[in-house]
Design an enzyme around this catalytic site. Sequence first.
Site, mmCIF file in Angstrom:
data_model
loop_
_atom_site.group_PDB
_atom_site.id
_atom_site.type_symbol
_atom_site.label_atom_id
_atom_site.label_comp_id
_atom_site.label_asym_id
_atom_site.label_seq_id
_atom_site.Cartn_x
_atom_site.Cartn_y
_atom_site.Cartn_z
ATOM 1 N N CYS A 266 0.813 -1.229 0.000
ATOM 2 C CA CYS A 266 0.000 0.000 0.000
ATOM 3 C C CYS A 266 0.845 1.277 0.000
ATOM 4 O O CYS A 266 0.644 2.171 -0.824
ATOM 5 C CB CYS A 266 -0.995 -0.005 1.161
ATOM 6 S SG CYS A 266 -0.288 0.156 2.819
ATOM 7 N N HIS A 314 -2.743 1.623 6.806
ATOM 8 C CA HIS A 314 -3.088 1.472 5.389
ATOM 9 C C HIS A 314 -3.222 2.846 4.748
ATOM 10 O O HIS A 314 -3.640 3.812 5.389
ATOM 11 C CB HIS A 314 -4.403 0.699 5.229
ATOM 12 C CG HIS A 314 -4.673 0.290 3.817
ATOM 13 N ND1 HIS A 314 -3.982 -0.718 3.187
ATOM 14 C CD2 HIS A 314 -5.545 0.776 2.885
ATOM 15 C CE1 HIS A 314 -4.420 -0.854 1.952
ATOM 16 N NE2 HIS A 314 -5.359 0.045 1.728
ATOM 17 N N HIS A 326 -5.722 1.892 -4.420
ATOM 18 C CA HIS A 326 -4.845 1.370 -3.372
ATOM 19 C C HIS A 326 -4.445 -0.062 -3.683
ATOM 20 O O HIS A 326 -5.028 -0.731 -4.543
ATOM 21 C CB HIS A 326 -5.509 1.469 -1.999
ATOM 22 C CG HIS A 326 -6.620 0.483 -1.770
ATOM 23 N ND1 HIS A 326 -6.890 -0.075 -0.544
ATOM 24 C CD2 HIS A 326 -7.547 -0.060 -2.621
ATOM 25 C CE1 HIS A 326 -7.926 -0.902 -0.636
ATOM 26 N NE2 HIS A 326 -8.339 -0.897 -1.874
#
Length: 351
Positions: A266, A314, A326
């Site tokens: 990520c 994240h 993402h």
Amino acid sequence: MAAHRKPKQRTLTGSTARTAFTLALAGAASATAFEGTSVAEPALTPAQVKAKVDQLYHDAEVATEKYNGVRETVGDTRESLGELRDEAARRTERLNASRNALGSLAAAQYRTGAVDPAVQIALSSDPDQYLERAARADRAGDRHAAAITGVRQQLGAIDQLRSEADTKLANLTSQQSDLKKHKSKIQGKIADAEALLSRLTAEDRARYAEQDGHGAAAAPRANREAPRGGAATAPNARAAQAVSFARGALGAPYVWGATGPSSFDCSGLTQAAWRAAGVSLPRTTYTQINAGSRVPRSQLAPGDLVFFYSGISHVGLYIGDGQMIHAPRPGAPVRVAPIDQMPFAGASRPA
């Protein structure tokens, strides 16, 4: 004599024997259970499996960001150690040159019989020669003393550099050990998740593959190419370039620790996207959130970094209309997803 007779042993018959046999079996079974025979784990529903897998992937992502941070530190420490060793080598060369100069001076004194400069001067009968020799000897003495002092200083500096290098090496060894631990933890979490997923039917596994591993489904495929309405505009050319890079990465596989060009985790995706725009971002989610300026959710613009969970574990790249691009998790490629599918933690706009 009767009092000393051996008691007569009685045998078990009929229902009494059957009861005793049943009790013996029960006791043996209990003993076996205590000796370590495992009890079958209760069957989990698909929903329970998915919840557990989501949590395992989330835990793996937290560990991945820590791994990324430690790996970055390892790189910095290794670079710093290399610089210290190079500087120590350069100073050692200068030290050797100074030692050679001192050796030449000592050899010259030996060849002249090691006669004290004052005696040599006194032996001169020519006044002009006397003054010239006196000045020369004085300068030679000063140079000799300065050379010795310089050597001593260089030795001290080299010892300091070597001590710093030893400390850096010890830190590097410790960091590499931490790196292995984080790597093992990540691999363990992912293996556990994959083992749980293997319990699902093929249909349920396919359905899970469409999820992001954060408890929600990804955006429909129709929304993966452009934000709805197409009205969102990046605030500047660099942000537009970052978004363009992220769009080009759609479909790339998630690989923990990867920063491109063909796979990403990520924070690796957001770092690579902004690097393509000429902006250097830190490596981890918990450092990227402090890059640039903070942006309230109500003022998000394409190119902004959006962060999730209380531990900032994240990150995605906002593209407008409540959507982001993402890298979700292992098995889920880079994709478009709504930002409201995870607990929002903040946003930043790189400069």
